[in-house]
Scaffold this active site. Structure first.
Site, PDB file in Angstrom:
ATOM      1  N   CYS A 149      16.093  76.898 142.438  1.00  0.00           N
ATOM      2  CA  CYS A 149      15.680  78.305 142.410  1.00  0.00           C
ATOM      3  C   CYS A 149      14.239  78.519 141.960  1.00  0.00           C
ATOM      4  O   CYS A 149      13.654  79.554 142.284  1.00  0.00           O
ATOM      5  CB  CYS A 149      16.641  79.105 141.539  1.00  0.00           C
ATOM      6  SG  CYS A 149      17.072  78.266 140.016  1.00  0.00           S
ATOM      7  N   HIS A 242      13.262  84.633 138.233  1.00  0.00           N
ATOM      8  CA  HIS A 242      12.378  83.601 137.690  1.00  0.00           C
ATOM      9  C   HIS A 242      10.931  84.048 137.921  1.00  0.00           C
ATOM     10  O   HIS A 242      10.517  84.315 139.060  1.00  0.00           O
ATOM     11  CB  HIS A 242      12.603  82.273 138.398  1.00  0.00           C
ATOM     12  CG  HIS A 242      13.930  81.623 138.095  1.00  0.00           C
ATOM     13  ND1 HIS A 242      14.797  82.069 137.133  1.00  0.00           N
ATOM     14  CD2 HIS A 242      14.511  80.522 138.640  1.00  0.00           C
ATOM     15  CE1 HIS A 242      15.869  81.279 137.094  1.00  0.00           C
ATOM     16  NE2 HIS A 242      15.718  80.348 138.005  1.00  0.00           N
TER      17      HIS A 242
HETATM   18  P1  NAP Z   1      29.129  78.361 137.758  1.00  0.00           P
HETATM   19  O1  NAP Z   1      28.946  79.807 137.489  1.00  0.00           O
HETATM   20  O2  NAP Z   1      29.418  77.449 136.628  1.00  0.00           O
HETATM   21  O3  NAP Z   1      30.314  78.222 138.859  1.00  0.00           O
HETATM   22  C1  NAP Z   1      30.873  76.965 139.208  1.00  0.00           C
HETATM   23  C2  NAP Z   1      31.909  77.110 140.337  1.00  0.00           C
HETATM   24  O4  NAP Z   1      32.388  75.805 140.680  1.00  0.00           O
HETATM   25  C3  NAP Z   1      33.146  77.943 139.960  1.00  0.00           C
HETATM   26  O5  NAP Z   1      33.659  78.581 141.112  1.00  0.00           O
HETATM   27  C4  NAP Z   1      34.141  76.862 139.515  1.00  0.00           C
HETATM   28  O6  NAP Z   1      35.511  77.243 139.694  1.00  0.00           O
HETATM   29  C5  NAP Z   1      33.818  75.749 140.477  1.00  0.00           C
HETATM   30  N1  NAP Z   1      34.199  74.459 139.906  1.00  0.00           N
HETATM   31  C6  NAP Z   1      33.940  73.987 138.668  1.00  0.00           C
HETATM   32  N2  NAP Z   1      34.511  72.773 138.493  1.00  0.00           N
HETATM   33  C7  NAP Z   1      35.155  72.482 139.660  1.00  0.00           C
HETATM   34  C8  NAP Z   1      35.947  71.385 140.103  1.00  0.00           C
HETATM   35  N3  NAP Z   1      36.209  70.340 139.312  1.00  0.00           N
HETATM   36  N4  NAP Z   1      36.444  71.413 141.363  1.00  0.00           N
HETATM   37  C9  NAP Z   1      36.202  72.477 142.182  1.00  0.00           C
HETATM   38  N5  NAP Z   1      35.470  73.550 141.806  1.00  0.00           N
HETATM   39  C10 NAP Z   1      34.941  73.544 140.559  1.00  0.00           C
HETATM   40  O7  NAP Z   1      27.842  77.735 138.480  1.00  0.00           O
HETATM   41  P2  NAP Z   1      26.697  78.481 139.376  1.00  0.00           P
HETATM   42  O8  NAP Z   1      25.594  78.960 138.537  1.00  0.00           O
HETATM   43  O9  NAP Z   1      27.385  79.405 140.293  1.00  0.00           O
HETATM   44  O10 NAP Z   1      26.069  77.242 140.185  1.00  0.00           O
HETATM   45  C11 NAP Z   1      26.736  76.645 141.278  1.00  0.00           C
HETATM   46  C12 NAP Z   1      25.832  75.599 141.929  1.00  0.00           C
HETATM   47  O11 NAP Z   1      24.674  76.224 142.449  1.00  0.00           O
HETATM   48  C13 NAP Z   1      25.354  74.486 140.984  1.00  0.00           C
HETATM   49  O12 NAP Z   1      25.286  73.261 141.678  1.00  0.00           O
HETATM   50  C14 NAP Z   1      23.980  74.959 140.601  1.00  0.00           C
HETATM   51  O13 NAP Z   1      23.137  73.908 140.195  1.00  0.00           O
HETATM   52  C15 NAP Z   1      23.508  75.586 141.893  1.00  0.00           C
HETATM   53  N6  NAP Z   1      22.447  76.602 141.769  1.00  0.00           N
HETATM   54  C16 NAP Z   1      22.555  77.621 140.896  1.00  0.00           C
HETATM   55  C17 NAP Z   1      21.526  78.569 140.815  1.00  0.00           C
HETATM   56  C18 NAP Z   1      21.571  79.725 139.884  1.00  0.00           C
HETATM   57  O14 NAP Z   1      20.573  80.473 139.830  1.00  0.00           O
HETATM   58  N7  NAP Z   1      22.659  79.934 139.141  1.00  0.00           N
HETATM   59  C19 NAP Z   1      20.418  78.442 141.639  1.00  0.00           C
HETATM   60  C20 NAP Z   1      20.352  77.414 142.543  1.00  0.00           C
HETATM   61  C21 NAP Z   1      21.368  76.506 142.595  1.00  0.00           C
HETATM   62  P3  NAP Z   1      36.462  77.720 138.460  1.00  0.00           P
HETATM   63  O15 NAP Z   1      36.108  79.155 138.181  1.00  0.00           O
HETATM   64  O16 NAP Z   1      37.819  77.571 139.026  1.00  0.00           O
HETATM   65  O17 NAP Z   1      36.160  76.819 137.308  1.00  0.00           O
END
Ligand code: NAP
Length: 349
Positions: A149, A242
């Protein structure tokens, strides 16, 4: 136009919810499945997902039964992945092998040689790397990634500068919102009244992913852009958006007015194709001395535009500027949806 069936993996998380927001009522896509961890699988979406973002949880998803992240349970033309990296590593190739196009937010495959790392305004031609990927891996599906991001926010405005004047080297210092770490990523006790000068692996991502995106596709692989980036990344107590300070040395001389004009006039294939998620313009150049500001400018272009300001001479390098974009929209879910729009509009699946 034919509508494609799409699913969200990691649908209950911060980025997963942004996907749902962008995919409900999408003109190209039917949202047909939501997948998350075994903690959520089998439950109604409304019963396992706490809605974190502004506005109400869309009616269309409240009753949907969440399924496991498993190609046997999720059949879709395109799967949008908002999975944590350790889960994405195995899950994303499994979906590509099963025939889906995976549009991924995770960092697991961004720097993999045969995987496109895409900002559709910057390097749409890199999409053709899919042919190399399919040939090499024997997949009917494919993996396409969007960048981390923070690099998105400076690569987008620098693309026209790079094209017109070249870049010799640059520094970037980022001030990144807490949503970038996911809902439970940074404890409130750690970040309130505080700035943390470290985000794991982020500086390296800025220094490498950006050069891949600005690189050249030679028909087989990407030759990275030939300059050096030095990045420092900070976590700050803002929710979304950001903000970044950039210091750039160009290869050819350019006046500040020429730099501003290059950014302001920048338009690219997603705008020409009128893709539904493409912001017009992609880069907004502001003249006020105190803009961009996180709270005021992060939603520009529905969260898909990058706002630039304070473009001025730099006494050491050539010029400096501040840029800002919405990290979970342009930096994550919106970026991935735009990648998918670009794919279906230019190549089909
Ligand atoms: P998050 O809020 O922690 O959400 C994680 C998601 O993955 C939830 O739906 C969770 O489901 C699921 N999950 C967790 N453990 C799992 C497992 N063992 N098997 C299957 N599903 C699982 O994370 P996020 O911020 O949305 O980020 C998601 C991805 O996008 C990451 O790789 C991150 O690096 C990337 N990203 C994020 C941003 C940002 O600005 N946040 C920007 C760019 C990229 P449950 O609810 O069931 O646990």
């Amino acid at each position: 136009m034919k509508k494609y069936d799409v699913a969200v993996l990691g649908a209950t998380g911060m980025v997963g919810q942004r996907f749902i927001e962008g995919l409900v009522d999408h003109p190209f896509f039917n949202l047909t499945a939501l997948a998350a961890s075994e903690r959520s699988a089998g439950k109604r979406y409304e019963d396992c997902a706490k809605w974190y973002i502004e506005g109400e949880m869309p009616e269309e998803v409240r009753d949907v039964k969440v399924v496991k992240v498993d190609p046997e349970e999720v059949q879709a033309d395109i799967v949008f992945s908002a999975l944590p990296n350790p889960i994405a590593v195995d899950a994303e190739p499994a979906f590509a092998e099963a025939g889906s196009i995976v549009c991924s937010n995770a960092s697991s495959y961004r720097m993999t040689e045969d995987v496109p790392l895409l900002i559709p305004e910057v390097n749409p031609e890199h999409l053709d790397l899919i042919d190399v990927q399919r040939e090499k891996r024997g997949w009917e599906g494919a993996i396409i990634t969007n960048p981390n991001c923070s690099s998105t926010m400076f690569v987008l405005p620098l693309k026209p500068v790079y094209e017109k004047f070249g870049i010799e080297n640059m520094f970037v210092a980022t001030l990144q919102a807490v949503s970038g770490a996911g809902y439970s990523g940074v404890p409130s006790m750690a970040i309130l009244d505080n700035v943390i000068p470290y985000i794991p692996k982020e500086e390296h991502k800025d220094e490498t992913e950006s050069l891949k995106m600005l690189g050249r596709f030679d028909g087989e692989k990407i030759i990275p852009a030939d300059f050096t980036i030095s990045a420092v990344c900070h976590r700050v107590p803002t929710l979304d958006g950001h903000l970044e300070s950039c210091f750039v040395k160009t290869r050819e001389e350019a006046t500040i007015e020429e730099i501003k004009a290059a950014m302001r006039d920048f338009t690219a294939l997603p705008q020409e194709l009128k893709l539904p998620t493409a912001p017009v313009p992609p880069v907004i150049v502001r003249e006020e001395e105190n803009r961009p500001q996180t709270r005021l400018d992060r939603d520009a272009g529905n969260g898909m535009a990058v706002t630039v300001g304070r473009v001025r001479e730099d006494p050491i390098l050539s010029f400096k500027f501040t840029c800002l974009g919405h990290n979970t929209i342009r930096g994550a879910a919106g970026a991935s949806i735009l990648n998918a729009e670009m794919l279906v509009k230019t190549r089909g699946l």
